[in-house]
Motif scaffolding. Sequence first.
Motif: not given
Length: 200
Positions: A33-42, A27-30
């Motif tokens: 965020p592609a960039r380490p440390g970036a915030r995402g919606c998840w 799930f996390a792979t899809v």
Amino acid sequence: MTPKPRFPLDHAPDIDVRPAAGRFEDFATVVGPARPGARGCWCMAYRDSRVAPDERPDYMRAECATEPGPGVLVYVDDIVAGWCSVAPRASYRRLLGSRTIPILDDRDAWVAVCFVVRSGYRGHGLMHHLLAGAVEQARSHGAEVVEGYPVETGGDRVDVISGYVGTVELFEKAGFERVAPTSGRSGGQPRWVMRKPLTP
């Protein structure tokens, strides 16, 4: 540098859809965020946007650790390629208080609200597999009906960001019917309540 995985063009791949329960890393792979440390919606926008960005991965890790899980994943030759969030409506806080998407009745609706297909795998019909898998996930857990709130494209292409909710055409091909308009929009286009009953 390791090349990014892509949809194979030299053979007909094996495609299957699996529940996300027990598969947080995929799930996390899809979705992560592609960039380490970036915030995402998840995939938290509909679940509970009040959860702080830094806490979202752990929230979804817990969701993936329990049945029925938060959705389904599609695999191409055993490589995870996409995601669909499908769960009971009661698990989506944003839907329960929505001013734009109506609740039609008190049936125990499961809802497919979000699709993500990885770059390199788009344009090969994987959203159709994801929606079919979402319906089967709902059916296997006793859902009476499945809903979605896709965008009406008018036959035009829709960009990836606006199309995360799916399209009316996608849902119609999966046997869903338009049951009510919404006042919601995605990419400036109207969205519909679409339903597929699973029980009489």
